[in-house]
Design an enzyme around this catalytic site. Structure first.
Site, PDB file in Angstrom:
ATOM      1  N   GLU A 312      56.513  -0.293 -37.456  1.00  0.00           N
ATOM      2  CA  GLU A 312      56.903  -1.248 -38.486  1.00  0.00           C
ATOM      3  C   GLU A 312      55.754  -1.708 -39.373  1.00  0.00           C
ATOM      4  O   GLU A 312      55.648  -2.912 -39.672  1.00  0.00           O
ATOM      5  CB  GLU A 312      57.560  -2.458 -37.813  1.00  0.00           C
ATOM      6  CG  GLU A 312      56.641  -3.304 -36.901  1.00  0.00           C
ATOM      7  CD  GLU A 312      56.581  -2.875 -35.449  1.00  0.00           C
ATOM      8  OE1 GLU A 312      56.766  -1.669 -35.175  1.00  0.00           O
ATOM      9  OE2 GLU A 312      56.334  -3.735 -34.588  1.00  0.00           O
ATOM     10  N   HIS A 336      65.780  -0.378 -37.228  1.00  0.00           N
ATOM     11  CA  HIS A 336      64.881  -1.052 -36.297  1.00  0.00           C
ATOM     12  C   HIS A 336      63.569  -1.445 -36.986  1.00  0.00           C
ATOM     13  O   HIS A 336      63.158  -2.605 -36.932  1.00  0.00           O
ATOM     14  CB  HIS A 336      64.622  -0.135 -35.102  1.00  0.00           C
ATOM     15  CG  HIS A 336      63.716  -0.714 -34.065  1.00  0.00           C
ATOM     16  ND1 HIS A 336      64.187  -1.345 -32.936  1.00  0.00           N
ATOM     17  CD2 HIS A 336      62.370  -0.769 -33.985  1.00  0.00           C
ATOM     18  CE1 HIS A 336      63.163  -1.761 -32.209  1.00  0.00           C
ATOM     19  NE2 HIS A 336      62.043  -1.416 -32.830  1.00  0.00           N
ATOM     20  N   GLU A 337      62.930  -0.498 -37.623  1.00  0.00           N
ATOM     21  CA  GLU A 337      61.625  -0.806 -38.244  1.00  0.00           C
ATOM     22  C   GLU A 337      61.786  -1.808 -39.386  1.00  0.00           C
ATOM     23  O   GLU A 337      60.958  -2.699 -39.561  1.00  0.00           O
ATOM     24  CB  GLU A 337      60.930   0.471 -38.721  1.00  0.00           C
ATOM     25  CG  GLU A 337      60.734   1.554 -37.652  1.00  0.00           C
ATOM     26  CD  GLU A 337      60.235   1.057 -36.305  1.00  0.00           C
ATOM     27  OE1 GLU A 337      59.530   0.019 -36.259  1.00  0.00           O
ATOM     28  OE2 GLU A 337      60.584   1.693 -35.287  1.00  0.00           O
ATOM     29  N   HIS A 340      62.047  -5.308 -38.081  1.00  0.00           N
ATOM     30  CA  HIS A 340      60.758  -5.914 -37.731  1.00  0.00           C
ATOM     31  C   HIS A 340      60.168  -6.720 -38.894  1.00  0.00           C
ATOM     32  O   HIS A 340      59.263  -7.526 -38.687  1.00  0.00           O
ATOM     33  CB  HIS A 340      59.746  -4.834 -37.339  1.00  0.00           C
ATOM     34  CG  HIS A 340      59.770  -4.444 -35.889  1.00  0.00           C
ATOM     35  ND1 HIS A 340      59.602  -5.356 -34.873  1.00  0.00           N
ATOM     36  CD2 HIS A 340      59.905  -3.239 -35.288  1.00  0.00           C
ATOM     37  CE1 HIS A 340      59.635  -4.710 -33.697  1.00  0.00           C
ATOM     38  NE2 HIS A 340      59.830  -3.422 -33.920  1.00  0.00           N
ATOM     39  N   GLU A 359      60.354  -6.878 -29.885  1.00  0.00           N
ATOM     40  CA  GLU A 359      61.209  -5.691 -29.743  1.00  0.00           C
ATOM     41  C   GLU A 359      62.663  -5.999 -29.389  1.00  0.00           C
ATOM     42  O   GLU A 359      63.569  -5.296 -29.844  1.00  0.00           O
ATOM     43  CB  GLU A 359      60.596  -4.737 -28.709  1.00  0.00           C
ATOM     44  CG  GLU A 359      59.219  -4.205 -29.108  1.00  0.00           C
ATOM     45  CD  GLU A 359      59.211  -3.435 -30.427  1.00  0.00           C
ATOM     46  OE1 GLU A 359      60.285  -3.068 -30.926  1.00  0.00           O
ATOM     47  OE2 GLU A 359      58.103  -3.209 -30.965  1.00  0.00           O
ATOM     48  N   ASP A 415      50.493  -1.966 -23.471  1.00  0.00           N
ATOM     49  CA  ASP A 415      51.582  -1.008 -23.649  1.00  0.00           C
ATOM     50  C   ASP A 415      52.588  -1.064 -22.501  1.00  0.00           C
ATOM     51  O   ASP A 415      53.728  -0.606 -22.639  1.00  0.00           O
ATOM     52  CB  ASP A 415      51.035   0.413 -23.819  1.00  0.00           C
ATOM     53  CG  ASP A 415      50.318   0.580 -25.159  1.00  0.00           C
ATOM     54  OD1 ASP A 415      50.390  -0.346 -25.996  1.00  0.00           O
ATOM     55  OD2 ASP A 415      49.673   1.625 -25.364  1.00  0.00           O
ATOM     56  N   TYR A 423      62.956  -4.213 -24.989  1.00  0.00           N
ATOM     57  CA  TYR A 423      63.876  -3.761 -26.037  1.00  0.00           C
ATOM     58  C   TYR A 423      65.328  -4.117 -25.718  1.00  0.00           C
ATOM     59  O   TYR A 423      65.999  -4.781 -26.488  1.00  0.00           O
ATOM     60  CB  TYR A 423      63.785  -2.243 -26.209  1.00  0.00           C
ATOM     61  CG  TYR A 423      62.558  -1.763 -26.939  1.00  0.00           C
ATOM     62  CD1 TYR A 423      61.371  -1.528 -26.256  1.00  0.00           C
ATOM     63  CD2 TYR A 423      62.576  -1.531 -28.308  1.00  0.00           C
ATOM     64  CE1 TYR A 423      60.238  -1.074 -26.914  1.00  0.00           C
ATOM     65  CE2 TYR A 423      61.438  -1.078 -28.979  1.00  0.00           C
ATOM     66  CZ  TYR A 423      60.279  -0.852 -28.285  1.00  0.00           C
ATOM     67  OH  TYR A 423      59.164  -0.416 -28.940  1.00  0.00           O
TER      68      TYR A 423
END
Ligand code: BES
Ligand code: ZN
Length: 644
Positions: A312, A336-337, A340, A359, A415, A423
């Site tokens: 994003e 989705h992006e 963001h 997310e 991460d 999500y």
């Protein structure tokens, strides 16, 4: 991934905090616990650490903050290096502060100066040892009155953020290509910055490339001619993980006045057709959640090695070309992006342990956009696919604390926060709230969340407080605080999880059963009008122990091994590896050597390994590795080396 044991990380974080930091003064765990109100359970109480302090940065952002970055860089393809000067404007939060602490990773620092902006003088600095996760701490003395710091540096050819592609690794095969991926903590390998989502800065850049190439960035782009010098400006403050650059043979095609697609020339037409619905998505999102705050919205289609579905980067989302299925079936990733732009880029998780705020909220908004543009049928199918994936992930997760929305602060690496928990559990939490309060109440609530927290960092506690104040207080019957806290702090999936009901998937289930029972041949399953989502549901539901010959029957009828839809090809290849269906293996190898998207390649390598095909996996990796982004190279090596 090379992991640092938590005690060392915690120690580093404490050391990095600087004098004014709360967690440094509240050094004893008892003192920290006392500051926290009654917690849900013992584990949460034990985690009563300072949840606002990001443990994955050295930056002393409680004392001194970087508020602006002016970057000048030359892209040296032959040396796989950015030769750069970064000028940082700093603000003393603590007027007595005498040092600026930045994050750096693999940077060759050439010169450091400080000054008032007009004049600069050499500054004393030190670069700490290289931690495998955090990189190095760059400490710079700030003389009284210094407002700016200027750092001349070069990036390393192995910089974790950057991938350098040879001409053969591009679609056009003639010119090289490079791009960055800074989330979560790779910005520090591209520039010396305060690399934490808690710090936002405005920025600008001048980028030089070979004259026939174009540079693009996550900013107001230079729409001028291709001449090798480009200027960029990001007037809204953003965290460093949203800084992004790409350079190569890049063309542009407009989708509307304010939306367009950048891609290599041979890809740009197909991309513009695939993503033609982006303007409709933006209209929907703005109507639901408030105006789009970033000016233009463009998409950059990267070469297939891009390790994510999408990223994003503000004003310019980076996208994998594996979305180009030809039928708009995978455009949920664009939704989705784009989403963001509200959740993540406007309101940002304060630490990576609150990643669900980025997310999960985004996945919920994504699904609302898919519903508005493609209809409820597709939206519900996508919900059902996501929920199944989440359930499988929870079942396979050996650390229950990683199945909470509010994750522990002592992750091995940021991460680790980006699983289906953030999500999909995050998405379903919002869907639970939507169901309980109704859209008429919940939609304005979410819009207000974005508006009141715009350009700020937020924690799970901030969201909880806002929820209790704005929704729960006014509608005490709709949901209990205990139900809400179960979503935030209990492991696994609450009993209150909404269950998507898809009539289309019920039909697919019936077709699959008929095939498996031997009652129907593939040709008579009624698949002619199936969408990608229906195929995915069909394939994912095939039993793990299905025989290779039964897969062969399906393959003969539907040629799933060679599906041009990357999601279908991937789902099928996973089944094929599990079942030992040999005819698909050349396609698996071909896929792994041409695509670097983590969502596909990590599970495929793991499946090969689990099937006892480690040697095959290693052979393919050897061949494919040079084409993977450093992030993916490292992850795949970790998967193949892991002892399980
Ligand atoms: N922000 C993520 C990508 C990311 C996450 C990069 C963590 C680095 C660390 C992006 O928005 C994303 O979620 N991409 C998904 C697509 C989405 C539809 C689930 C992906 O890449 O698969
Ligand atoms: Zn995302």
């Amino acid at each position: 991934m090379t992991k640092t044991a938590f005690p060392l990380l915690a120690l580093l974080a404490l050391v990095a905090c600087g004098k004014k930091d709360e967690s440094a003064t509240a050094a004893s765990p008892a003192a920290q616990t006392a500051a926290q109100p009654a917690a849900l359970d013992a584990a949460a109480a034990a985690g009563a650490e300072n949840r606002r302090r990001d443990p994955f940065t050295y930056a002393n952002y409680d004392a001194v903050r970087v508020t602006d970055l002016a970057l000048e860089a030359t892209v040296l393809f032959d040396e796989k290096t950015l030769d750069a000067v970064a000028t940082l404007t700093v603000e003393r939060v603590d007027p007595a502060a005498t040092m600026l602490v930045l994050d750096a990773n693999d940077l060759d620092i050439r010169r450091v100066e400080a000054g008032d902006g007009e004049t600069f003088a050499p500054a004393t600095y030190s670069l700490g040892p290289d931690d495998p996760v955090l990189g190095s701490k760059l400490t710079i003395d700030l003389p009284a009155g210094a407002r700016k710091v200027r750092i001349a540096y070069r990036t390393s050819p192995g910089a974790e953020a950057l991938q350098w592609l040879s001409p053969e690794q591009t679609a056009g095969k003639k010119r090289p290509f490079m791009y960055s991926q800074n989330q979560s903590i790779n910005a520090r390998s591209m520039a010396p910055v305060q690399d934490t989502p808690a710090v936002r800065m405005t920025w600008s850049a001048t980028i030089r490339t070979p004259a026939d190439l174009r540079a693009v960035m996550s900013a107001e782009n230079d729409m001028g001619p291709t001449d090798g010098e480009y200027a960029f400006r990001m007037p809204q403050p953003v965290p460093a993980y949203l800084l992004a650059i790409a350079a190569g043979d890049i063309a542009f095609k407009a989708l509307s006045e304010t939306i367009g697609v950048y891609a290599e020339p041979s890809v740009v037409e197909a991309a513009a057709a695939e993503f033609a619905d982006t303007p409709a998505m933006e209209r929907t999102a703005s109507a639901l959640y408030g105006p789009y705050r970033w000016g233009r919205y463009d998409l950059l289609i990267l070469p297939p090695s891009f390790p994510f579905g999408g990223m994003e980067n503000p004003r310019l989302s980076f996208m994998t070309p594996t979305l180009l299925a030809g039928d708009k079936s995978l455009t949920g990733v664009v939704a989705h992006e784009l989403a963001h732009s509200w959740s993540g880029n406007l309101v940002t998780n304060a630490t990576w342990s609150d990643a669900w705020l980025n997310e999960g909220v985004t996945s919920y908004v994504e699904n609302r956009l898919v519903e508005a543009v493609y209809g409820t049928g597709r939206a519900v199918m996508e919900q059902a696919l996501s929920l199944k994936s989440l359930q499988e992930e929870i079942a396979g997760q050996t650390k229950p604390e990683l199945t909470r929305l509010r994750l522990p602060m002592n992750l091995d690496h940021p991460d680790e926060a980006f699983s289906d928990i953030a999500y999909v559990k995050g998405e379903f939490f919002l869907r639970f709230l939507e169901e309980r309060y109704g859209r008429a109440v919940f939609d304005p609530f979410l819009r207000d969340w974005f508006e009141t927290h715009a350009f700020k960092a937020a924690t799970t506690d901030d969201f909880r407080g806002f929820l209790l104040e704005r929704l729960v207080a006014a509608n005490p019957q709709a949901a209990s605080i205990a139900e809400i806290d179960e979503w935030l702090d209990a492991p696994g999936l609450p009993a209150t999880t909404p269950q998507p009901k898809s009539a289309a998937f019920d039909k697919v289930d019936a077709a699959r059963r008929a095939f498996l029972d031997g009652a129907a041949a593939p040709a008579s399953l009624g698949t002619a009008a199936w969408t990608a989502q229906e195929w995915l549901h069909f394939i994912n539901g095939l039993p793990a122990d299905i025989s290779p010959s039964r897969l062969g029957e399906l393959d003969l009828a539907f040629d799933l091994t060679n599906s041009r839809n990357a999601e279908i090809a991937f789902a099928w290849q996973m089944k094929a590896i599990g079942a030992g269906y040999a005819p698909a293996m050349p396609a698996v190898e071909n896929f792994l050597t041409h695509v670097g998207r983590g969502k596909f390649i990590y599970p495929l390598y793991r499946a090969l390994k689990d099937k006892g095909e480690l040697a095959t996996a290693e052979r393919i990796l050897e061949k494919a590795k040079a084409g993977y982004h450093p992030i993916a190279q490292r992850r795949v090596a970790d998967i193949l080396q892991a002892q399980n």
